[in-house]
Design a protein around this motif. Structure first.
Motif, mmCIF file in Angstrom:
data_model
loop_
_atom_site.group_PDB
_atom_site.id
_atom_site.type_symbol
_atom_site.label_atom_id
_atom_site.label_comp_id
_atom_site.label_asym_id
_atom_site.label_seq_id
_atom_site.Cartn_x
_atom_site.Cartn_y
_atom_site.Cartn_z
ATOM 1 N N LEU A 166 0.829 -1.214 0.000
ATOM 2 C CA LEU A 166 0.000 0.000 0.000
ATOM 3 C C LEU A 166 0.859 1.259 0.000
ATOM 4 O O LEU A 166 0.583 2.223 -0.724
ATOM 5 N N VAL A 167 1.903 1.245 0.816
ATOM 6 C CA VAL A 167 2.787 2.413 0.873
ATOM 7 C C VAL A 167 3.465 2.628 -0.479
ATOM 8 O O VAL A 167 3.512 3.738 -1.014
ATOM 9 N N LYS A 168 3.993 1.569 -1.045
ATOM 10 C CA LYS A 168 4.705 1.678 -2.324
ATOM 11 C C LYS A 168 3.776 2.048 -3.477
ATOM 12 O O LYS A 168 4.159 2.757 -4.406
ATOM 13 N N ALA A 169 2.518 1.529 -3.414
ATOM 14 C CA ALA A 169 1.575 1.790 -4.507
ATOM 15 C C ALA A 169 0.869 3.127 -4.368
ATOM 16 O O ALA A 169 0.163 3.558 -5.275
ATOM 17 N N GLY A 170 1.029 3.777 -3.196
ATOM 18 C CA GLY A 170 0.390 5.076 -3.007
ATOM 19 C C GLY A 170 -1.039 4.977 -2.512
ATOM 20 O O GLY A 170 -1.876 5.822 -2.844
ATOM 21 N N GLY A 171 -1.347 3.938 -1.707
ATOM 22 C CA GLY A 171 -2.685 3.806 -1.138
ATOM 23 C C GLY A 171 -3.552 2.819 -1.895
ATOM 24 O O GLY A 171 -3.095 2.100 -2.788
ATOM 25 N N PHE A 172 -4.835 2.804 -1.527
ATOM 26 C CA PHE A 172 -5.772 1.851 -2.116
ATOM 27 C C PHE A 172 -6.179 2.220 -3.544
ATOM 28 O O PHE A 172 -6.629 1.369 -4.299
ATOM 29 N N GLY A 173 -6.037 3.476 -3.890
ATOM 30 C CA GLY A 173 -6.531 3.945 -5.186
ATOM 31 C C GLY A 173 -6.090 3.110 -6.376
ATOM 32 O O GLY A 173 -6.928 2.571 -7.123
ATOM 33 N N PRO A 174 -4.775 2.958 -6.585
ATOM 34 C CA PRO A 174 -4.311 2.177 -7.743
ATOM 35 C C PRO A 174 -4.776 0.728 -7.706
ATOM 36 O O PRO A 174 -4.924 0.086 -8.739
ATOM 37 N N ILE A 175 -5.014 0.205 -6.482
ATOM 38 C CA ILE A 175 -5.430 -1.189 -6.347
ATOM 39 C C ILE A 175 -6.904 -1.350 -6.711
ATOM 40 O O ILE A 175 -7.290 -2.188 -7.524
ATOM 41 N N LEU A 176 -7.743 -0.510 -6.101
ATOM 42 C CA LEU A 176 -9.183 -0.656 -6.273
ATOM 43 C C LEU A 176 -9.644 -0.259 -7.667
ATOM 44 O O LEU A 176 -10.721 -0.660 -8.100
ATOM 45 N N HIS A 177 -8.849 0.523 -8.355
ATOM 46 C CA HIS A 177 -9.251 0.959 -9.686
ATOM 47 C C HIS A 177 -8.679 0.085 -10.795
ATOM 48 O O HIS A 177 -8.889 0.357 -11.970
ATOM 49 N N THR A 178 -7.939 -0.962 -10.410
ATOM 50 C CA THR A 178 -7.445 -1.898 -11.412
ATOM 51 C C THR A 178 -8.614 -2.756 -11.894
ATOM 52 O O THR A 178 -9.240 -3.468 -11.119
ATOM 53 N N GLN A 194 0.581 -6.042 -8.615
ATOM 54 C CA GLN A 194 0.359 -5.927 -10.049
ATOM 55 C C GLN A 194 0.567 -4.486 -10.509
ATOM 56 O O GLN A 194 1.163 -4.230 -11.555
ATOM 57 N N ALA A 195 0.072 -3.534 -9.704
ATOM 58 C CA ALA A 195 0.257 -2.119 -10.032
ATOM 59 C C ALA A 195 1.721 -1.715 -9.908
ATOM 60 O O ALA A 195 2.212 -0.878 -10.679
ATOM 61 N N LEU A 196 2.441 -2.307 -8.950
ATOM 62 C CA LEU A 196 3.841 -1.929 -8.718
ATOM 63 C C LEU A 196 4.804 -2.568 -9.713
ATOM 64 O O LEU A 196 5.688 -1.903 -10.263
ATOM 65 N N TYR A 197 4.616 -3.865 -9.936
ATOM 66 C CA TYR A 197 5.617 -4.623 -10.696
ATOM 67 C C TYR A 197 5.132 -5.048 -12.072
ATOM 68 O O TYR A 197 5.874 -5.674 -12.827
ATOM 69 N N GLY A 198 3.861 -4.769 -12.379
ATOM 70 C CA GLY A 198 3.349 -5.111 -13.695
ATOM 71 C C GLY A 198 2.981 -6.569 -13.860
ATOM 72 O O GLY A 198 2.725 -7.019 -14.977
ATOM 73 N N GLU A 199 2.948 -7.303 -12.766
ATOM 74 C CA GLU A 199 2.550 -8.708 -12.822
ATOM 75 C C GLU A 199 1.902 -9.103 -11.509
ATOM 76 O O GLU A 199 2.199 -8.522 -10.460
ATOM 77 N N ALA A 200 1.002 -10.080 -11.553
ATOM 78 C CA ALA A 200 0.329 -10.561 -10.352
ATOM 79 C C ALA A 200 1.202 -11.627 -9.704
ATOM 80 O O ALA A 200 1.266 -12.765 -10.167
ATOM 81 N N ILE A 201 1.891 -11.257 -8.617
ATOM 82 C CA ILE A 201 2.784 -12.182 -7.921
ATOM 83 C C ILE A 201 1.964 -12.889 -6.855
ATOM 84 O O ILE A 201 1.647 -12.328 -5.802
ATOM 85 N N TRP A 202 1.585 -14.120 -7.120
ATOM 86 C CA TRP A 202 0.649 -14.815 -6.244
ATOM 87 C C TRP A 202 1.322 -15.622 -5.148
ATOM 88 O O TRP A 202 0.662 -16.144 -4.273
ATOM 89 N N ASP A 203 2.643 -15.701 -5.129
ATOM 90 C CA ASP A 203 3.383 -16.388 -4.080
ATOM 91 C C ASP A 203 3.929 -15.348 -3.108
ATOM 92 O O ASP A 203 4.764 -14.523 -3.488
ATOM 93 N N PRO A 204 3.470 -15.332 -1.838
ATOM 94 C CA PRO A 204 3.910 -14.285 -0.911
ATOM 95 C C PRO A 204 5.409 -14.311 -0.632
ATOM 96 O O PRO A 204 6.016 -13.268 -0.356
ATOM 97 N N ALA A 205 6.034 -15.492 -0.686
ATOM 98 C CA ALA A 205 7.472 -15.555 -0.485
ATOM 99 C C ALA A 205 8.205 -14.843 -1.618
ATOM 100 O O ALA A 205 9.170 -14.098 -1.387
ATOM 101 N N ASP A 206 7.742 -15.038 -2.850
ATOM 102 C CA ASP A 206 8.344 -14.337 -3.989
ATOM 103 C C ASP A 206 8.133 -12.834 -3.874
ATOM 104 O O ASP A 206 9.030 -12.037 -4.193
ATOM 105 N N LEU A 207 6.933 -12.437 -3.429
ATOM 106 C CA LEU A 207 6.647 -11.012 -3.280
ATOM 107 C C LEU A 207 7.526 -10.399 -2.199
ATOM 108 O O LEU A 207 8.129 -9.330 -2.393
ATOM 109 N N ALA A 208 7.626 -11.053 -1.057
ATOM 110 C CA ALA A 208 8.423 -10.521 0.048
ATOM 111 C C ALA A 208 9.894 -10.419 -0.321
ATOM 112 O O ALA A 208 10.599 -9.519 0.154
#
Length: 502
Positions: free
Chosen positions: A217-229, A301-315
Motif C-alpha cells: 500500500l505504501v509503495k503503490a500510493g494507497g488503495f486507489g491504484p489497487i481498487l481501480h485496477t 500488479q500495479a507496482l511490478y506489472g505482474e500478479a505475484i501470487w506467491d507471498p514468499a516471492d513477493l516478500a
C-alpha cells in the motif's frame, strides 16, 4: 436390535458416551485413539474452534488461493465474491458432519463406518488421507520456500543462488526438509500439543500478511491504484467461464475438512460451542485472508506489472530485510499451524483406522509426512490454473460425493442416531453389512464421483475431457458430486435402513 451389551450414557445436552468400552476393546477395529472420547475429556471451547480455524485459514496456500484469482484475471471484487461464496457453501456440510463428532465423540473414519461398513470406511478414509498427504506436502513446500527467503536475506546471494539439484537450489531442499522435521516433532506429541500450538499461534498469524499489505500500500500510493485496477475478464461470458470452476475450487479447498471435522468436534464441549466457533471462524478468517491477499496481489500488479501470487516471492522483492524476516517468520508459523491441524490430524486417524492394532496416531502422522514428500508437491502448486482447476477441482468432486452420502445417511436416513458400540464390532452388528462393506454407499460414491470428475479437462487432462459427454458437468464438480451422492444413497435408503437397524 444392536449388539451393545450395555446402553450408552446420554448427557442432558444430548452427547453420548459408552458406559463401558470393555466389550469392544478386543476388537481389531478398536484402539484407544479411535475410541469415543469420554464426555469429561470433551473440553474444547468456542475459542478453541475459532482459534483452530484462524490457524488453519491464515496460511500461505490460503493466500495463494485468493491471489491466484487475480492472476487468472479477476478484479478484487470478483475474487472476494468468489471466495466468500465458496466458504459459505462449504460451511453447510461441514457443520452437518461436525454434529456426529460432538454427539458421539468419534473421529471421521469411525463415523464413515456407519454408512460404508466397518471395512468399507477405509475406502473413503484413505481417499481423504492421500489428499491430506498431498496438502501436507504443498504446505511444507511453500513454508520451506518462505524459510529459504528468510535465510537468504541473512546469508546473502550465495544461499539463494546455490547449485541446483532437481531443478531447485540445494538450499531450498534443505529448508523444505528442515520444515518437514519440525512438523513431525510436533505431531509426534499428539492432539493436545496441536491444540496448544493452535491457541498461541492463532493471534499472531495475521501479522505477516498485514506487513505484506502495508508495504504494498505504501509503495503503490494507497488503495486507489489497487481498487481501480479493472478486471481482465469483465462481467460477461469470459468471467462466468472462470467463475464457476473457480467457485468449485474455493469450495474444494475446505471440502476435506467438511468431511473430517469430527476429528476435532469429538472434543467439543457442546454442539453450540463447536457450531458457533466454526461459524465465527471459517467465513471471517477466510474472508480476512482473502481480502488481504487480493489487495496485496493487486497492489503488486500495479507496482511490478505482474500478479505475484506467491507471498514468499513477493516478500523477496522488499527493500527492508527486517520487514521480510518479520513477515515471513509469521507466515512460517501460520503454515505450520495450518498444516498440523488441516493435513496431519485426519490422515493420522485414517491410517490408524486401516490398521488399528499397528498404526498409532503418531505413526499415522509420520506416514503422512513421508507420502507428502513422495507426491512431489512442488509440481501441484507450480501453476494457478492447474492448482485451482485440476488439483482442487478434481479432488473436490470426489470428496463431494462422500459428503453427500454422509449427510443423507446421518441426517435423513438415520435421524442423527448411531449405534455407538456397533461401530467397533468385528463380524456382527448394525454396520457389518455384507462382509464389512455397504455396497450402496460405495455405489453412490462411485456414481457421484464419475458424474463430478468424469469430464475433467485442461491441465493434465484431455482437452475434450476424460469422458467427453460429461465435460460440461466438470465446471460444477462439487455441486454435482454432492447432489449425486446424496440422491443415489437416498434412492437406496429403504434397504439400507432395514440393514442398519437390525
Amino acid at each position: 436390535m444392536t449388539a451393545e451389551s450395555s446402553p450408552p450414557r446420554v448427557t442432558p445436552d444430548g452427547r453420548v458416551e459408552l458406559s463401558d468400552v470393555g466389550p469392544i476393546e478386543g476388537s481389531r477395529f478398536f484402539n484407544p485413539e479411535l475410541a469415543p472420547v469420554p464426555v469429561e475429556q470433551r473440553t474444547w471451547t468456542t475459542y478453541n474452534f475459532f482459534a483452530l480455524w484462524m490457524g488453519m485459514a491464515h496460511n500461505i496456500p490460503s493466500y495463494t488461493l485468493a491471489a491466484s484469482l487475480i492472476a487468472l484475471g479477476m478484479d478484487w471484487v470478483q475474487a472476494f465474491l468468489t471466495i466468500t461464496l465458496g466458504n459459505l457453501i462449504v460451511l453447510v456440510p461441514m457443520l452437518l458432519n461436525s454434529h456426529a463428532g460432538t454427539k458421539y465423540g468419534i473421529p471421521f473414519p469411525v463415523f464413515a463406518r456407519a454408512f460404508y461398513g466397518i471395512r468399507g470406511a477405509n475406502l473413503v478414509a484413505l481417499l481423504r488421507a492421500f489428499i491430506a498427504c498431498a496438502w501436507f506436502g504443498i504446505q511444507t513446500w511453500v513454508g520451506g520456500k518462505a524459510l529459504h527467503v528468510i535465510v537468504g536475506r541473512l546469508a546473502g546471494d550465495g544461499w539463494v543462488s546455490a547449485s541446483e539439484v532437481g531443478g531447485q537450489p540445494w538450499t531450498l531442499w534443505l529448508c523444505f526438509f528442515g520444515f518437514w522435521v519440525v512438523q513431525m516433532l510436533v505431531i509426534w506429541r499428539g492432539m493436545e500439543a496441536i491444540r496448544r500450538f493452535e491457541n498461541w499461534t492463532a493471534p499472531l498469524v495475521s501479522v505477516g500478511f498485514l506487513i505484506l499489505l502495508g508495504y504494498v500500500l505504501v509503495k503503490a500510493g494507497g488503495f486507489g491504484p489497487i481498487l481501480h485496477t479493472g478486471s481482465a475478464l469483465g462481467w460477461g461470458p469470459d468471467f462466468w467461464k472462470v467463475f464457476f470452476p473457480a467457485l468449485m475450487g474455493m469450495i474444494a479447498f475446505w471440502s476435506t475438512l467438511s468431511l473430517n471435522m469430527p476429528d476435532f468436534t469429538r472434543f467439543g464441549g457442546s454442539q453450540r460451542k463447536q457450531a458457533i466457533g466454526q461459524v465465527l471462524g471459517l467465513p471471517t478468517t477466510m474472508s480476512f485472508i482473502a481480502i488481504v491477499a487480493i489487495l496485496t496481489t493487486s497492489g503488486a500488479q500495479a507496482l511490478y506489472g505482474e500478479a505475484i501470487w506467491d507471498p514468499a516471492d513477493l516478500a523477496s522483492r522488499f527493500d527492508s530485510t527486517v520487514l521480510v524476516i518479520v513477515a515471513l517468520v509469521s507466515l512460517v508459523l501460520a503454515t505450520i499451524s495450518a498444516n498440523l491441524a488441516a493435513n496431519v490430524v485426519s490422515p493420522s486417524y485414517d491410517f490408524s483406522n486401516a490398521f488399528p492394532r499397528r498404526i498409532t496416531f503418531a505413526v499415522g502422522g509420520l506416514i503422512t509426512g513421508v507420502i507428502g514428500i513422495l507426491i512431489q508437491p512442488w509440481r501441484l502448486i507450480s501453476d494457478p490454473s492447474i492448482y485451482i482447476f485440476a488439483w482442487l477441482g478434481f479432488y473436490g468432486g470426489l470428496l463431494a460425493s462422500v459428503a453427500g452420502v454422509f449427510v443423507a445417511g446421518y441426517w435423513v436416513i438415520g435421524k442423527t442416531e448411531l449405534h455407538l458400540t456397533d461401530l467397533y464390532l468385528d463380524g456382527r452388528g448394525a454396520y457389518w453389512f455384507n462382509g464389512g462393506w455397504n455396497w450402496r454407499a460405495v455405489l453412490a460414491t462411485l456414481v457421484g464421483s464419475v458424474l463430478a470428475v468424469g469430464g475433467a479437462h485442461g491441465g493434465p487432462f484431455p482437452a475434450d475431457g476424460l469422458i467427453p459427454f460429461l465435460k460440461p458437468l466438470y465446471d460444477y464438480n462439487w455441486v454435482v458430486g454432492f447432489a449425486a451422492g446424496f440422491l443415489v444413497f437416498l434412492a437406496l435408503k429403504d434397504n439400507t435402513a432395514k440393514e442398519t437397524t437390525r
